[in-house]
Design a protein around this motif. Structure first.
Motif, mmCIF file in Angstrom:
data_model
loop_
_atom_site.group_PDB
_atom_site.id
_atom_site.type_symbol
_atom_site.label_atom_id
_atom_site.label_comp_id
_atom_site.label_asym_id
_atom_site.label_seq_id
_atom_site.Cartn_x
_atom_site.Cartn_y
_atom_site.Cartn_z
ATOM 1 N N SER A 13 0.831 -1.188 0.000
ATOM 2 C CA SER A 13 0.000 0.000 0.000
ATOM 3 C C SER A 13 0.870 1.243 0.000
ATOM 4 N N SER A 64 -0.116 3.140 3.591
ATOM 5 C CA SER A 64 0.344 2.604 4.880
ATOM 6 C C SER A 64 1.782 2.093 4.783
ATOM 7 N N ASP A 82 -2.350 -5.394 5.881
ATOM 8 C CA ASP A 82 -3.394 -4.407 6.180
ATOM 9 C C ASP A 82 -4.755 -5.081 6.279
ATOM 10 N N PHE A 140 -7.384 -5.209 9.393
ATOM 11 C CA PHE A 140 -8.646 -4.472 9.373
ATOM 12 C C PHE A 140 -9.883 -5.375 9.279
ATOM 13 N N GLN A 180 -12.191 0.715 13.009
ATOM 14 C CA GLN A 180 -11.033 0.474 12.141
ATOM 15 C C GLN A 180 -11.195 -0.826 11.369
ATOM 16 N N TYR A 206 -10.701 1.348 5.714
ATOM 17 C CA TYR A 206 -9.517 1.101 4.874
ATOM 18 C C TYR A 206 -9.829 1.402 3.410
ATOM 19 N N ALA A 262 -3.987 -1.098 -2.810
ATOM 20 C CA ALA A 262 -4.908 -1.315 -1.701
ATOM 21 C C ALA A 262 -6.350 -1.419 -2.210
#
Lengths: 276, 339
Positions: free
Chosen positions: B84, B87, B94, B98, B289, B294, B306
């Motif tokens: 990503s 991030s 990720d 998430f 979150q 995301y 992503a």
């Protein structure tokens, strides 16, 4: 399908009648907003910011001292046309693509259907957020993003309808008379495919308004100076104790969506007797 | 054997769709006039050509577009979802971080939708045209007409800010420590660790977002249950069951519901997949979150690796729930097994 009589439809469906009244009221009020309200929706008045609802500010005022009631009225000029535009354009594109696909068949149909499958499998909100972000957040791009997401379901619906109609006797009769192929599609086949499209479109109008205000709430709609309901609700989130800033724009979206859903439900009932 | 062949066919058919999704995401995130550089580098860094060039080569943005896409697909085939831009971590990491929050939220919403939706759908169908039926119909129409962000704001204002009977945004109070990580679902992990105060707090945080996310689904399930039950209750074998003196309860719950299940199961499966995708607004408002938050960050920063990762994940869930629903048809309808 029996012939459709608007007055009989409205007489028999009290909810649909209520829906039509709500929608007409919104159209009239937002069109006549400059007459109904003496406030300017964009004029800031910092000295009276965040006023609670009162006789002067019936829905209160926002963080820049603008009249919330006036902005809610003007908001109808954005959301209603935006929602209708999305459904109409997506419906037209979907009908054109889907009917050609079902009518022509062969490799064209294969390619078009694979493309629609990809669109339908793509998570819609992510697709529209990405398109709106890529094009740059503004009113027009939010509408474009939604059209891109919305057309494939109409294409699939119309294709199925065309496939079920195109080999019926009256179509063959039309060919036998020597009518050109395209004319058969437009004049003979399509009129017999359109009823389910209308049902889907009416129910979609409410959903389109919800999605549009959602995009706008996320900051992917019109710029903040334009009175738009989703955006106003997002501003209200920052001023949590001034509940009126978010409550009234949200109520506006809710009533419009409810109006469309009442009408859509009534039309579905009228065309599909099983659910009555 | 029939089921195995069916499964194999379905999985093969879904591969081109998944590939198409990556291509579509790639094309959109490279549309003119957008530029991931503008979205991710600050104003100062933008004016420095060496930083821009370094950024381009770090993320492979200096290569021609077809080459960028092919190298992405090549990595994907090896199970690598890329990194990503936002991030600076592998997308797969990720997603792992998430996803549990969203699963927890989506499951509790769908549970709510099934309990409330199916119950009221049945009640509504059984007492058709009564005041209860009309009430259920109106409430289910309201359920599909309320903007989620508005419902969220109202519930937060009333139950959190004014009455103070539930917890606000976030998954746990800041004073709480999360239980040891096992599943990532805080409620489940709290039970596993026997931390009952954490469980209580997590549930208190979960209730409002589940109500908000589940409102649309509940309305939808109630409507489908009602119309499906109405179809079945009008059939001859139901009349026969009544004629032989069975109680109303036995007729409705044993004879009618089972045959009305196919459309209900379909809409539940469809809703579960939609909840995962529709959770963006709810998660943004409740500072949850999860995948929705995301996806929002990925989309708005045009972080295409992503975007593709999260879209693929949701599409996979979509395809998997469809498969499960089809398999349930086999269990629910014996006719499917022979044909």
């Amino acid at each position: 399908m029996a012939t459709f009589s608007l007055s009989r439809f409205l007489r028999r469906n009290p909810l649909a009648r209520l829906g039509v009244i709500i929608l007409l009221a919104w159209i009239v009020l937002s069109a006549a907003a400059p007459i109904v309200s003496r406030f300017d929706p964009k004029k800031q008045n910092i000295s009276s910011r965040l006023s609670a609802p009162s006789a002067t500010w019936i829905f209160g005022s926002d963080q820049l001292g603008r009249d919330v009631a006036t902005r809610v009225l003007y908001g109808g000029r954005i959301s209603l046309p935006a929602g209708i535009l999305v459904v109409v354009v997506a419906g037209l594109i979907g009908t054109t693509v889907g009917s050609l696909s079902g009518f022509l068949g062969g490799w064209f149909d294969e390619i078009v259907m694979r493309i629609t499958e990809v669109f339908l499998a793509f998570p819609t909100i992510i697709l529209s957020m990405t398109i709106a972000a890529a094009l740059g957040p503004n009113l027009i791009n939010a509408v474009i993003a939604m059209i891109v997401v919305w057309w494939p379901q109409y294409a699939r619906l119309v294709r199925g309808q065309v496939l079920s109609v195109k080999n019926r006797e009256f179509v063959e009769a039309s060919y036998a008379l020597g009518t050109p192929r395209l004319r058969v599609l437009v004049r003979t086949i399509l009129p017999n495919c359109i009823a389910p499209v209308i049902v889907m479109a009416t129910s979609d109008l409410g959903a389109a308004i919800l999605v549009f205000s959602g995009l706008s709430f996320l900051g992917l709609g019109p710029d903040p100076s334009i009175p738009e309901w989703g955006r106003m609700a997002a501003d209200g989130l920052q001023f949590f104790d001034q509940w009126w800033m978010a409550a009234f724009p949200g109520l506006a979206i809710c009533t419009v969506a409810l109006g469309f859903n009442f009408v859509g439900d009534g039309i579905r009932d009228a065309l599909d007797p099983r659910t009555r | 054997m029939l089921i195995l062949r069916f499964l194999a066919r379905r999985i093969l058919l879904s591969l081109p769709i998944l590939l198409g999704i990556t291509l579509l995401a790639f094309i959109i995130s490279h549309l003119v006039p957008s530029d991931p550089i503008v979205a991710n580098l600050g104003q100062r860094a933008m004016s420095d050509p060496t930083i821009v060039a370094a950024f381009r080569s770090e993320w492979g943005l200096d290569k021609p577009l077809p080459e960028q896409y092919l190298s992405y697909v090549g990595n994907l085939l090896q199970g690598n979802l890329g990194k990503s831009i936002k991030s600076r971590r592998p997308v797969i990491e990720d997603l792992k971080a998430f996803l549990p929050a969203t699963i927890e939220l989506a499951l509790s919403s769908i549970l709510l939708g099934i309990l409330v939706g199916v119950t009221f759908g049945i009640l509504s169908a059984v007492s058709r045209n009564s005041w209860l039926d009309h009430l259920v119909r109106i409430f289910s129409l309201i359920g599909v007409s309320v903007p989620v962000f508005w419902l969220a704001l109202i519930l937060l204002f009333v139950f959190y800010s004014r009455l103070g009977i539930v917890a606000g945004p976030g998954r746990l109070d800041p004073s709480m420590t999360a239980p040891p990580l096992v599943t990532g679902l805080i409620t489940v992990d709290a039970i596993l660790a026997g931390q009952w105060d954490v469980l209580k707090n997590a549930l208190s945080h979960l209730i409002l977002p589940s109500l908000v996310l589940g409102s649309y689904t509940t309305g939808l399930i109630a409507r489908v249950t009602r119309s499906s039950m109405l179809d079945v209750l009008g059939l001859d074998y139901i009349r026969a069951a009544r004629a032989k003196g069975l109680s109303q309860r036995a007729v409705v719950m044993k004879h009618a519901l089972r045959n009305a299940m196919v459309p209900i199961v379909t809409v539940i499966g469809f809703s579960l997949a939609n909840l995962l995708a529709g959770t963006v607004l709810t998660e943004r408002i409740f500072a949850w979150q999860g995948i929705g938050s995301y996806a929002f960050l990925a989309s708005t920063s045009l972080d295409f690796q992503a975007i593709m990762g999260v879209s693929l994940l949701i599409a996979l869930v979509f395809i998997a729930t469809n498969l499960v629903v089809d398999l349930l048809y086999f269990a629910l309808d014996p006719r499917m097994r022979t044909s």
